[in-house]
Design a protein around this motif. Sequence first.
Motif, mmCIF file in Angstrom:
data_model
loop_
_atom_site.group_PDB
_atom_site.id
_atom_site.type_symbol
_atom_site.label_atom_id
_atom_site.label_comp_id
_atom_site.label_asym_id
_atom_site.label_seq_id
_atom_site.Cartn_x
_atom_site.Cartn_y
_atom_site.Cartn_z
ATOM 1 N N SER A 69 0.775 -0.852 0.313
ATOM 2 C CA SER A 69 0.228 0.025 0.008
ATOM 3 C C SER A 69 0.328 1.640 -0.156
ATOM 4 C CB SER A 69 -0.967 -0.116 1.665
ATOM 5 O OG SER A 69 -1.762 1.560 1.372
ATOM 6 N N ARG A 72 2.594 1.968 -3.629
ATOM 7 C CA ARG A 72 1.382 2.541 -4.441
ATOM 8 C C ARG A 72 0.837 3.750 -4.508
ATOM 9 N NH1 ARG A 72 -0.478 -2.688 -5.042
ATOM 10 N NH2 ARG A 72 -0.402 -4.086 -6.902
ATOM 11 N N PHE A 73 0.686 3.819 -2.765
ATOM 12 C CA PHE A 73 -0.292 5.160 -2.683
ATOM 13 C C PHE A 73 0.626 6.297 -2.184
ATOM 14 C CE2 PHE A 73 -3.003 1.700 -2.946
ATOM 15 C CZ PHE A 73 -4.185 2.130 -4.456
ATOM 16 N N LYS A 77 -1.617 8.277 2.617
ATOM 17 C CA LYS A 77 -2.559 7.772 2.326
ATOM 18 C C LYS A 77 -2.605 6.160 2.652
ATOM 19 C CE LYS A 77 -3.097 10.600 -2.036
ATOM 20 N NZ LYS A 77 -3.003 10.222 -3.698
ATOM 21 N N SER A 78 -1.684 5.277 3.116
ATOM 22 C CA SER A 78 -1.583 4.552 3.470
ATOM 23 C C SER A 78 -1.473 4.138 5.062
ATOM 24 C CB SER A 78 -0.500 3.367 2.934
ATOM 25 O OG SER A 78 -0.544 3.877 1.812
ATOM 26 N N GLU A 140 -5.858 -3.126 -5.934
ATOM 27 C CA GLU A 140 -5.867 -2.526 -7.016
ATOM 28 C C GLU A 140 -6.474 -1.005 -6.486
ATOM 29 O OE1 GLU A 140 -3.817 -1.123 -9.114
ATOM 30 O OE2 GLU A 140 -2.771 -3.118 -9.697
ATOM 31 N N ARG A 142 -7.414 1.550 -2.958
ATOM 32 C CA ARG A 142 -7.176 2.409 -2.019
ATOM 33 C C ARG A 142 -7.314 2.129 -0.518
ATOM 34 N NH1 ARG A 142 -6.398 7.761 -3.333
ATOM 35 N NH2 ARG A 142 -7.123 8.188 -1.000
#
Length: 195
Positions: A69, A72-73, A77-78, A140, A142
């Motif tokens: 996570s 990716r973000f 955001k994680s 994928e 959020r």
Amino acid sequence: AVMSISVSLLVDIISHDMYSMSNNSIVHITSSIPYAAGRLAMFDVASFFVFITLMAYTPGPNNIMSMGSASRFGFRKSFRFNLGMWAGFSFVMLLCALASATLAAFIPKITVVMKVAGAAYMLWLAWHTFKTNGVDDAGEGRPTFSGGAFLQLVNPKIYVYGFAAMSSWIIPSRPHVLVVVAFALFIAFYGFLAT
């Protein structure tokens, strides 16, 4: 390293429990622990911290999902996903504490089975981790607080973690219920720090 430590932990658990069974009762170990005026009988703090450190920092669903996570973000955001994992982890640790105390009170001989099953699962997890190819299969979507919390309900590693910690170190010390709750929340926080 994880596998060799898991094997030595399994041997220690079995030899410790075989000794207690040879004395005609598994309860012998818990009944021989001093318990004075409501104070927590001391347990082996070093082995407790080695165990929770190994369980928290070895790869499992939390570590892998948190890392995936964040990659990716990003961290910000994680973070809510990690907070959800902490909340879910705390809930599961409290359930494990309740279940361990109940099982220890009503079915003392199940403790050996719980410890052996937990150690066997850790060996399997170490072997599986060693054999993986490192491909991240995370979805994928959020990262959300509820996603992190609900992940804990299907995470077998933390159930083993909770049952093993509670039945091996905390419950045999016969602490007050608030001490058990505090240890459950501490274990969850320690696990959160590893994600």
